[in-house]
Design a protein around this motif. Structure first.
Motif, mmCIF file in Angstrom:
data_model
loop_
_atom_site.group_PDB
_atom_site.id
_atom_site.type_symbol
_atom_site.label_atom_id
_atom_site.label_comp_id
_atom_site.label_asym_id
_atom_site.label_seq_id
_atom_site.Cartn_x
_atom_site.Cartn_y
_atom_site.Cartn_z
ATOM 1 N N CYS A 182 43.996 -17.415 0.285
ATOM 2 C CA CYS A 182 44.766 -16.462 -0.527
ATOM 3 C C CYS A 182 43.865 -15.401 -1.139
ATOM 4 O O CYS A 182 44.217 -14.207 -1.161
ATOM 5 C CB CYS A 182 45.522 -17.207 -1.616
ATOM 6 N N PHE A 186 44.012 -11.341 -0.423
ATOM 7 C CA PHE A 186 44.137 -10.307 -1.454
ATOM 8 C C PHE A 186 43.080 -9.228 -1.251
ATOM 9 O O PHE A 186 43.370 -8.031 -1.360
ATOM 10 C CB PHE A 186 43.994 -10.927 -2.841
ATOM 11 N N ASN A 214 44.847 -5.554 -5.971
ATOM 12 C CA ASN A 214 44.662 -6.674 -5.048
ATOM 13 C C ASN A 214 43.183 -6.941 -4.771
ATOM 14 O O ASN A 214 42.756 -8.101 -4.708
ATOM 15 C CB ASN A 214 45.389 -6.387 -3.728
ATOM 16 N N SER A 234 49.749 -12.403 -7.518
ATOM 17 C CA SER A 234 50.919 -12.728 -6.696
ATOM 18 C C SER A 234 52.201 -12.203 -7.317
ATOM 19 O O SER A 234 53.080 -11.684 -6.618
ATOM 20 C CB SER A 234 51.019 -14.245 -6.500
ATOM 21 N N MET A 237 52.296 -8.635 -6.662
ATOM 22 C CA MET A 237 52.613 -8.385 -5.261
ATOM 23 C C MET A 237 54.109 -8.567 -5.013
ATOM 24 O O MET A 237 54.733 -7.763 -4.296
ATOM 25 C CB MET A 237 51.810 -9.333 -4.364
ATOM 26 N N LEU A 238 54.699 -9.600 -5.593
ATOM 27 C CA LEU A 238 56.140 -9.806 -5.457
ATOM 28 C C LEU A 238 56.916 -8.674 -6.123
ATOM 29 O O LEU A 238 57.976 -8.259 -5.629
ATOM 30 C CB LEU A 238 56.536 -11.155 -6.063
ATOM 31 N N SER A 271 52.373 -11.030 3.494
ATOM 32 C CA SER A 271 52.073 -10.874 2.074
ATOM 33 C C SER A 271 53.000 -11.726 1.211
ATOM 34 O O SER A 271 52.565 -12.334 0.217
ATOM 35 C CB SER A 271 52.190 -9.396 1.673
ATOM 36 N N THR A 272 54.277 -11.777 1.562
ATOM 37 C CA THR A 272 55.224 -12.601 0.808
ATOM 38 C C THR A 272 54.858 -14.070 0.895
ATOM 39 O O THR A 272 54.879 -14.802 -0.103
ATOM 40 C CB THR A 272 56.652 -12.382 1.332
ATOM 41 N N ALA A 275 51.750 -14.663 -1.224
ATOM 42 C CA ALA A 275 52.063 -14.581 -2.655
ATOM 43 C C ALA A 275 52.738 -15.858 -3.144
ATOM 44 O O ALA A 275 52.474 -16.323 -4.265
ATOM 45 C CB ALA A 275 52.961 -13.373 -2.923
ATOM 46 N N VAL A 278 50.221 -19.041 -3.138
ATOM 47 C CA VAL A 278 49.269 -19.132 -4.260
ATOM 48 C C VAL A 278 49.695 -20.215 -5.252
ATOM 49 O O VAL A 278 48.852 -20.927 -5.815
ATOM 50 C CB VAL A 278 49.150 -17.763 -4.968
#
Length: 295
Positions: A182, A186, A214, A234, A237-238, A271-272, A275, A278
């Motif tokens: 993870c 990032f 990131n 995370s 990111m979300l 990416s999802t 995130a 994590v």
């Protein structure tokens, strides 16, 4: 080895499953792309019309024309390839099979490299200035590619087998392998966003902001082994993914097929998955925090 001796996978199960989910999500994106292209071209409506209005002899004639034109065989092979990859992914996920995971990882790496070069060759048909920018962006996507990071990480999923009486109990308090994956994702995602910001005209400052965030989160977390920093990153990111979805929803002029594709790709991508993954680095700690918040 005596007959009836049982074996159990004792590697990093969470890391294995995250890698498999990434592969399956990318495969779903490919299927959605193909389905949307077929839908925009009227393929499904034409097929349904042919199946409901044509006679059996006409359908046989159409099938013969498709085979003779050379379109049918590649189509069938493509469908079979996608079905086999899905089956391998499900098998690796359920059975925790590292060999199958590594096969998927090799195919995934080949797909990423060939995809970048294929897009570059298509862009070579455009004007010179546009071609140079597009080729640069494709090289960036190839070098700073989160999918390639996940494919490489699949080879670090340990596969140890023990006798049933000697099964080792994995430490679930901190998943170091998943943490490293993870954090590196990032970093790579941040570098990708920053380099795209440099080459994109006009520049999109949202890319620069989230790229810096990131990159900083990944470097700090990796250096300090700080899971909380990754969790904060995370959540951001979300939040970025949610902003992108809201942007696509608020554009009324956008073609419905294109909007659906963008929204699907935004919600279901590597990416999802990273995130969300994590929060499985320290699952017991996250669970206790959630219980305290509820209580």
């Amino acid at each position: 080895m005596s007959e009836g001796e049982k074996f159990q996978f004792n590697g990093n199960q969470t890391l294995l499953r995250v890698c498999v989910i990434v592969f399956i999500v990318n495969l779903l994106n490919l299927v959605i792309n193909m389905a949307v292209m077929a839908g925009r071209g009227g393929f499904f409506s034409s097929l349904w019309s042919a199946l409901t209005t044509s006679s059996f002899e006409d359908l046989l004639g159409m099938g013969g024309l498709l085979i003779a034109s050379g379109v049918f065989i590649p189509f069938v092979l493509g469908v079979l390839a996608v079905a086999v990859l899905f089956a391998l992914g499900v098998f690796a996920f359920v059975k925790k099979n590292v060999k199958v995971l590594k096969i998927l990882a090799v195919l995934f790496l080949i797909w990423a490299v060939l995809g970048a070069f294929a897009v570059s060759s298509i862009n070579a048909l455009t004007e010179n200035e546009i071609r140079q920018v597009n080729i640069a962006q494709n090289l960036i996507n190839l070098i700073f590619n989160v999918n390639i990071v996940v494919a490489v990480a699949a080879f670090f999923v340990a596969s140890k087998k023990h006798d049933e009486s000697e099964i080792a109990i994995a430490d679930e308090t901190f998943n170091l392998g998943l943490f490293r994956l993870c954090a590196v994702c990032f970093i790579v995602s941040g570098l990708n966003s920053l380099t795209h910001f440099v080459f994109m005209q006009p520049p999109v400052f949202q890319l620069a902001f989230f790229g810096v965030v990131n990159l900083a989160v990944g470097v700090f977390a990796l250096a300090k082994k700080n899971v909380v920093a990754l969790m904060v990153g995370s959540l951001m990111m979300l939040f970025q993914i949610l902003l992108n979805v809201m942007y696509f929803v608020r554009v009324p002029e956008m073609d419905s097929y294109v909007a659906f594709t963008f929204i699907f790709h935004t919600l279901f991508n590597t990416s999802t998955v990273i995130a969300i993954a994590v929060f499985f680095i320290k699952p017991e700690w996250v669970k206790s925090c959630l219980q305290k918040i509820k209580g």
